[in-house]
Design a protein around this motif. Structure first.
Motif, mmCIF file in Angstrom:
data_model
loop_
_atom_site.group_PDB
_atom_site.id
_atom_site.type_symbol
_atom_site.label_atom_id
_atom_site.label_comp_id
_atom_site.label_asym_id
_atom_site.label_seq_id
_atom_site.Cartn_x
_atom_site.Cartn_y
_atom_site.Cartn_z
ATOM 1 N N GLY A 1 10.204 17.234 -11.042
ATOM 2 C CA GLY A 1 11.263 16.251 -11.230
ATOM 3 C C GLY A 1 10.868 14.848 -10.839
ATOM 4 O O GLY A 1 11.638 13.909 -11.064
ATOM 5 N N LEU A 2 9.684 14.673 -10.255
ATOM 6 C CA LEU A 2 9.224 13.346 -9.854
ATOM 7 C C LEU A 2 8.209 12.827 -10.864
ATOM 8 O O LEU A 2 7.215 13.494 -11.151
ATOM 9 N N PRO A 3 8.439 11.631 -11.412
ATOM 10 C CA PRO A 3 7.475 11.082 -12.375
ATOM 11 C C PRO A 3 6.178 10.633 -11.717
ATOM 12 O O PRO A 3 5.148 10.518 -12.381
ATOM 13 N N ALA A 4 6.227 10.351 -10.422
ATOM 14 C CA ALA A 4 5.037 9.911 -9.690
ATOM 15 C C ALA A 4 5.234 10.214 -8.216
ATOM 16 O O ALA A 4 6.357 10.423 -7.743
ATOM 17 N N CYS A 5 4.131 10.236 -7.482
ATOM 18 C CA CYS A 5 4.176 10.487 -6.043
ATOM 19 C C CYS A 5 2.961 9.819 -5.403
ATOM 20 O O CYS A 5 2.003 9.452 -6.098
ATOM 21 N N PRO A 6 2.973 9.642 -4.086
ATOM 22 C CA PRO A 6 1.866 8.923 -3.437
ATOM 23 C C PRO A 6 0.539 9.676 -3.526
ATOM 24 O O PRO A 6 0.493 10.905 -3.532
ATOM 25 N N ASN A 7 -0.532 8.889 -3.583
ATOM 26 C CA ASN A 7 -1.865 9.463 -3.480
ATOM 27 C C ASN A 7 -2.082 10.026 -2.081
ATOM 28 O O ASN A 7 -1.264 9.831 -1.175
ATOM 29 N N TRP B 1 5.493 6.867 0.714
ATOM 30 C CA TRP B 1 6.534 6.258 -0.102
ATOM 31 C C TRP B 1 6.888 4.881 0.463
ATOM 32 O O TRP B 1 6.827 4.650 1.675
ATOM 33 N N CYS B 2 7.296 3.980 -0.417
ATOM 34 C CA CYS B 2 7.637 2.624 0.022
ATOM 35 C C CYS B 2 8.881 2.607 0.913
ATOM 36 O O CYS B 2 9.027 1.723 1.759
ATOM 37 N N TYR C 1 -1.154 2.965 -6.020
ATOM 38 C CA TYR C 1 -1.276 3.976 -4.970
ATOM 39 C C TYR C 1 -0.446 5.221 -5.287
ATOM 40 O O TYR C 1 -0.157 6.015 -4.397
ATOM 41 N N CYS C 2 -0.082 5.362 -6.554
ATOM 42 C CA CYS C 2 0.674 6.531 -6.994
ATOM 43 C C CYS C 2 -0.189 7.397 -7.912
ATOM 44 O O CYS C 2 -1.140 6.924 -8.536
ATOM 45 N N PHE D 1 0.829 -1.214 0.000
ATOM 46 C CA PHE D 1 0.000 0.000 0.000
ATOM 47 C C PHE D 1 0.864 1.266 0.000
ATOM 48 O O PHE D 1 0.613 2.212 0.752
ATOM 49 N N CYS D 2 1.900 1.249 -0.840
ATOM 50 C CA CYS D 2 2.806 2.389 -0.892
ATOM 51 C C CYS D 2 3.113 2.724 -2.344
ATOM 52 O O CYS D 2 2.662 2.036 -3.265
ATOM 53 N N CYS D 3 3.904 3.764 -2.526
ATOM 54 C CA CYS D 3 4.181 4.261 -3.876
ATOM 55 C C CYS D 3 5.674 4.450 -4.081
ATOM 56 O O CYS D 3 6.356 5.052 -3.243
ATOM 57 N N GLY D 4 6.176 3.955 -5.214
ATOM 58 C CA GLY D 4 7.541 4.220 -5.633
ATOM 59 C C GLY D 4 8.572 3.949 -4.561
ATOM 60 O O GLY D 4 8.408 3.068 -3.713
#
Length: 265
Positions: free
Chosen positions: A196-202, A207-208, A187-188, A155-158
Motif C-alpha cells: 500500500g506504500l508507493p515508496a519507503c525510505p532506503n 521518514w520525514c 532517499y526513497c 535526508f529523509c523520505c516521503g
C-alpha cells in the motif's frame, strides 16, 4: 539610592541586549522569508508573529533607553518621564507574554513526544498530525519539486508509513499523506515496501515525519527556555523601572516641599 543607581545600570544593559535581540529577530525573519525556499512548507503566521515581536522588542528597548537617558533631566526640571512610564506598562505585558509563550512551547513538547510514539489518546496529537499533513500536502501540490528537494535536504523520505496511523486520521488526511509518499526523493525506494506504500525510505534512512518532529521538539526546547528566561528578566526589569519611578515621585515631592515658602515666626 544605591539600589536605584544599580537598577539603572541593569536596565540600561538589559535594554541594550533587548534592542540587539529585536534587531536580530527582524533581520533573521526577513532573511528567511525572502531568501529561503522552504518557507512555503510552514504557515506564514509564525513569521508574521516573529516580525511583530521583533518590532515590539525594538520599540520597548528604545523606550527604556530613552526614558533612562531622560531620567536626570526629568528629575531636575520636575517633568514626568512618560517614556519610562510607557516602558513600565509595555515591559510588564512583554514579560508576561514571554513567560506564557515559553510555557506554551515547553507544553507543546509533550504533544510532540506523544506524536513520536503514535499515541493518539490525546486529541491534540491528531490535530498536530492533520495540520502537518495538510500543510505539507498544500506545499507539494503548489511545488512538487520543492517537496522532493525538501526531502533531499533533510535526508529523509516521503511523509510516513500511513498504514500505522490511518486508523486515527480522516480519510482525507490519509489520502494526502499517501500523495506525499507518491512524490519520493532520492532517499526513497519504490520496491520492497510495505503493501500500500508507493515508496519507503532506503536503508539507514527515515521518514520525514520523524525528522520534522525531532526538529520541532529541539526548537521548542530552545524557544521555551529562552522565552522563559527573557520573560523573567523582563519582569525583573519591570520591578526595577517601577522602583526608579517611585524614587522619582519621592524626589519630586521632596523638591516641591523644599520650594514651599516657610512661615516666619
Amino acid at each position: 539610592m544605591i539600589f536605584s543607581h544599580v537598577a539603572k545600570r541593569l536596565l540600561n544593559a538589559w535594554n541594550f541586549l533587548v534592542l540587539v535581540l529585536g534587531c536580530a529577530v527582524l533581520i533573521t525573519t526577513v532573511y528567511i522569508i525572502t531568501c529561503q525556499s522552504d518557507t512555503h512548507a510552514v504557515p506564514n503566521l509564525g513569521y508574521i508573529a516573529s516580525i511583530v515581536c521583533g518590532a515590539l522588542l525594538v520599540l520597548l528597548a528604545g523606550l527604556g533607553l530613552y526614558g533612562l537617558r531622560q531620567h536626570r533631566h526629568c528629575i531636575s526640571t520636575g517633568q514626568r518621564n512618560f517614556a519610562l512610564g510607557s516602558y513600565v506598562l509595555l515591559g510588564f505585558a512583554a514579560g508576561a507574554v514571554l513567560v506564557l509563550a515559553g510555557a506554551v512551547a515547553l507544553t507543546f513538547n509533550t504533544i510532540i513526544a506523544k506524536s513520536k510514539q503514535n499515541d493518539f489518546s490525546d486529541n491534540r496529537v491528531e490535530f498536530l498530525e492533520e495540520a502537518m499533513i495538510q500543510n505539507l500536502y498544500d506545499y507539494s501540490v503548489a511545488d512538487p519539486n520543492g517537496w522532493k528537494n525538501m526531502q533531499n535536504s533533510w535526508f529523509c523520505c516521503g511523509y510516513y508509513n500511513t498504514t500505522t496511523i490511518d486508523d486515527f486520521l480522516d480519510l482525507e488526511y490519509t489520502a494526502d499523506a499517501q500523495a506525499l509518499n507518491a512524490l519520493p526523493g532520492i532517499y526513497c525506494k519504490t520496491t520492497n515496501c510495505t503493501s500500500g506504500l508507493p515508496a519507503c525510505p532506503n536503508a539507514n534512512q527515515v521518514w520525514c515525519r520523524e525528522v520534522f518532529l525531532k526538529n520541532a521538539s529541539t526548537n521548542n526546547v530552545y524557544i521555551g527556555w529562552i522565552s522563559l528566561a527573557a520573560g523573567v528578566a523582563q519582569l525583573f526589569g519591570f520591578i526595577c523601572s517601577v522602583y526608579i519611578l517611585m524614587c522619582d515621585i519621592r524626589m519630586l515631592e521632596r523638591k516641591s516641599t523644599n520650594l514651599l515658602p516657610t512661615d516666619k515666626a
